[in-house]
Design a protein around this motif. Structure first.
Motif, PDB file in Angstrom:
ATOM      1  N   THR A 152       0.812  -1.217   0.000  1.00  0.00           N
ATOM      2  CA  THR A 152       0.000   0.000   0.000  1.00  0.00           C
ATOM      3  C   THR A 152       0.846   1.267   0.000  1.00  0.00           C
ATOM      4  O   THR A 152       0.340   2.338  -0.330  1.00  0.00           O
ATOM      5  CB  THR A 152      -0.926   0.028   1.227  1.00  0.00           C
ATOM      6  N   ASP A 153       2.115   1.139   0.356  1.00  0.00           N
ATOM      7  CA  ASP A 153       2.993   2.309   0.365  1.00  0.00           C
ATOM      8  C   ASP A 153       3.192   2.813  -1.071  1.00  0.00           C
ATOM      9  O   ASP A 153       3.483   2.017  -1.976  1.00  0.00           O
ATOM     10  CB  ASP A 153       4.353   1.939   0.964  1.00  0.00           C
ATOM     11  N   PRO A 154       3.010   4.106  -1.323  1.00  0.00           N
ATOM     12  CA  PRO A 154       3.121   4.641  -2.687  1.00  0.00           C
ATOM     13  C   PRO A 154       4.459   4.336  -3.355  1.00  0.00           C
ATOM     14  O   PRO A 154       4.518   4.061  -4.559  1.00  0.00           O
ATOM     15  CB  PRO A 154       2.925   6.143  -2.498  1.00  0.00           C
ATOM     16  N   LEU A 172       7.349   1.345  -7.514  1.00  0.00           N
ATOM     17  CA  LEU A 172       8.448   0.489  -7.944  1.00  0.00           C
ATOM     18  C   LEU A 172       7.937  -0.768  -8.616  1.00  0.00           C
ATOM     19  O   LEU A 172       8.427  -1.161  -9.682  1.00  0.00           O
ATOM     20  CB  LEU A 172       9.338   0.119  -6.746  1.00  0.00           C
ATOM     21  N   PHE A 173       6.908  -1.412  -8.038  1.00  0.00           N
ATOM     22  CA  PHE A 173       6.397  -2.640  -8.655  1.00  0.00           C
ATOM     23  C   PHE A 173       5.792  -2.341 -10.022  1.00  0.00           C
ATOM     24  O   PHE A 173       5.985  -3.115 -10.973  1.00  0.00           O
ATOM     25  CB  PHE A 173       5.352  -3.316  -7.769  1.00  0.00           C
ATOM     26  N   ARG A 231       0.661 -11.237  -8.574  1.00  0.00           N
ATOM     27  CA  ARG A 231       0.292 -10.389  -7.446  1.00  0.00           C
ATOM     28  C   ARG A 231       1.365  -9.325  -7.245  1.00  0.00           C
ATOM     29  O   ARG A 231       2.569  -9.620  -7.259  1.00  0.00           O
ATOM     30  CB  ARG A 231       0.179 -11.237  -6.172  1.00  0.00           C
ATOM     31  N   PRO A 232       0.982  -8.091  -7.037  1.00  0.00           N
ATOM     32  CA  PRO A 232       1.984  -7.072  -6.708  1.00  0.00           C
ATOM     33  C   PRO A 232       2.720  -7.439  -5.424  1.00  0.00           C
ATOM     34  O   PRO A 232       2.113  -7.957  -4.478  1.00  0.00           O
ATOM     35  CB  PRO A 232       1.146  -5.800  -6.519  1.00  0.00           C
ATOM     36  N   TRP A 233       4.025  -7.171  -5.387  1.00  0.00           N
ATOM     37  CA  TRP A 233       4.793  -7.448  -4.184  1.00  0.00           C
ATOM     38  C   TRP A 233       5.828  -6.357  -3.967  1.00  0.00           C
ATOM     39  O   TRP A 233       6.089  -5.536  -4.831  1.00  0.00           O
ATOM     40  CB  TRP A 233       5.450  -8.827  -4.240  1.00  0.00           C
ATOM     41  N   ARG A 234       6.385  -6.357  -2.767  1.00  0.00           N
ATOM     42  CA  ARG A 234       7.401  -5.371  -2.425  1.00  0.00           C
ATOM     43  C   ARG A 234       8.646  -6.088  -1.907  1.00  0.00           C
ATOM     44  O   ARG A 234       8.601  -7.257  -1.515  1.00  0.00           O
ATOM     45  CB  ARG A 234       6.884  -4.412  -1.343  1.00  0.00           C
ATOM     46  N   PHE A 235       9.762  -5.395  -1.924  1.00  0.00           N
ATOM     47  CA  PHE A 235      11.001  -5.927  -1.355  1.00  0.00           C
ATOM     48  C   PHE A 235      10.966  -5.784   0.163  1.00  0.00           C
ATOM     49  O   PHE A 235      10.665  -4.708   0.684  1.00  0.00           O
ATOM     50  CB  PHE A 235      12.218  -5.180  -1.903  1.00  0.00           C
ATOM     51  N   ARG A 236      11.300  -6.850   0.860  1.00  0.00           N
ATOM     52  CA  ARG A 236      11.395  -6.763   2.316  1.00  0.00           C
ATOM     53  C   ARG A 236      12.524  -5.812   2.718  1.00  0.00           C
ATOM     54  O   ARG A 236      12.413  -5.074   3.699  1.00  0.00           O
ATOM     55  CB  ARG A 236      11.622  -8.156   2.918  1.00  0.00           C
ATOM     56  N   ASP A 237      13.626  -5.843   1.955  1.00  0.00           N
ATOM     57  CA  ASP A 237      14.769  -4.968   2.194  1.00  0.00           C
ATOM     58  C   ASP A 237      14.696  -3.831   1.173  1.00  0.00           C
ATOM     59  O   ASP A 237      14.908  -4.029  -0.020  1.00  0.00           O
ATOM     60  CB  ASP A 237      16.073  -5.753   2.023  1.00  0.00           C
ATOM     61  N   ALA A 238      14.392  -2.624   1.640  1.00  0.00           N
ATOM     62  CA  ALA A 238      14.164  -1.498   0.728  1.00  0.00           C
ATOM     63  C   ALA A 238      15.384  -1.184  -0.117  1.00  0.00           C
ATOM     64  O   ALA A 238      15.248  -0.783  -1.288  1.00  0.00           O
ATOM     65  CB  ALA A 238      13.747  -0.260   1.528  1.00  0.00           C
ATOM     66  N   VAL A 239      16.585  -1.364   0.416  1.00  0.00           N
ATOM     67  CA  VAL A 239      17.780  -1.040  -0.356  1.00  0.00           C
ATOM     68  C   VAL A 239      17.916  -1.971  -1.558  1.00  0.00           C
ATOM     69  O   VAL A 239      18.411  -1.568  -2.612  1.00  0.00           O
ATOM     70  CB  VAL A 239      19.049  -1.085   0.530  1.00  0.00           C
ATOM     71  N   THR A 240      17.436  -3.221  -1.431  1.00  0.00           N
ATOM     72  CA  THR A 240      17.461  -4.137  -2.575  1.00  0.00           C
ATOM     73  C   THR A 240      16.571  -3.614  -3.695  1.00  0.00           C
ATOM     74  O   THR A 240      16.905  -3.728  -4.877  1.00  0.00           O
ATOM     75  CB  THR A 240      17.003  -5.543  -2.149  1.00  0.00           C
TER      76      THR A 240
END
Length: 266
Positions: A167-169, A174-175, A195-204
């Motif tokens: 949900t974070d913009p 990025l996705f 499915r949309p996903w995000r990186f657990r580690d933001a720097v990655t």
């Protein structure tokens, strides 16, 4: 299915020879350990294929990832040593049967470099293994991402870890960008959507965004806010893509909180 025929390749070629079938092209996907287990059979099949004018193509050999942690999630159970040995056999067949056997021209390894769980250390392990194995620097290796499809174990794992449907913009942006520019590593049909996903580690995620832009410098338009800056930096430095990736990993490790534009300038 090609997987079933792969395990009886020499028998198939003998039947084609017996029936005097006109030259055809056979395409297979396989695992690295399957190549090693069936090496003698493939040797026999290639001899027949060359004699009869057939061609054999391995269009993809699944490696997925050289990080043990990532490969455990993929349930591949393949070591870098096994993948390296299989690559050695495939390259040897290409040299011995240059008009009969084809692997590299199709892209070589099936690979997934970026997943929701990828860390900088995972990327470093992949870079080290890629250099040791002499993988071609064509950008394909560095632009592959995971697709979370349906009710698979990986999708359920990502759900458990809170990494799907962000949900974070910034994560959503990025996705959405990766959907357009980062090659999906497991799509079987063009219409498949993950499915949309995000990186657990933001720097990655920031490393991924820069890496894909460097690898696809001629495919991403100037409307992208970071594209021109990354292209200018990459071209002015004159370094190979894989070396720029190594530098980026070192910077990301030392500047974990740096935003995307700062990493680009550094």
């Amino acid at each position: 299915r090609s997987a079933a025929v792969f395990f009886a390749m020499s028998e198939l070629l003998r039947r084609l020879e017996h029936e005097a079938v006109a030259p055809i092209s056979l395409f297979f996907g396989c695992r690295a350990d399957e190549v090693l287990a069936r090496a003698d059979d493939i040797d026999a099949a290639l001899a027949i294929a060359r004699r009869c004018g057939h061609t054999i193509h391995v269009f993809s050999m699944g490696a997925e990832n050289f990080s043990p942690a990532e490969n455990e999630r993929f349930n591949k159970r393949l070591s870098t040593a096994t993948i390296g040995a299989a690559l050695g056999r495939l390259r040897a067949w290409e040299r011995e049967y240059p008009d009969t056997f084809f692997f590299t021209r199709h892209g070589g390894l099936g690979f997934i470099l970026f997943t929701p769980w990828t860390t900088i250390e995972d990327l470093r392990l992949n870079l080290t293994a890629a250099r040791e194995l002499g993988l071609e620097e064509d950008g394909f290796f560095l632009t592959r991402r995971l697709m979370l499809l349906g009710d698979t174990p990986l999708t359920r794992l990502a759900e458990r870890d809170g990494l799907v449907d962000p949900t974070d913009p910034e994560d959503l942006s990025l996705f959405s960008w990766l959907e357009r520019h980062c090659d999906p590593g497991c799509r079987h049909f063009l219409e498949e959507q993950d499915r949309p996903w995000r990186f657990r580690d933001a720097v990655t995620g920031r490393v991924c965004a820069i890496t894909v832009r460097m690898a696809k410098r001629d495919a991403i338009g100037d409307e992208d806010p970071y594209h021109r800056r990354i292209v200018d930096v990459a071209r002015s430095s004159g370094v190979r893509l894989v070396d720029a990736f190594a530098t980026l990993l070192a910077l990301a490790k030392d500047h974990r909180e740096a935003p995307l534009d700062v990493l680009i300038e550094d």
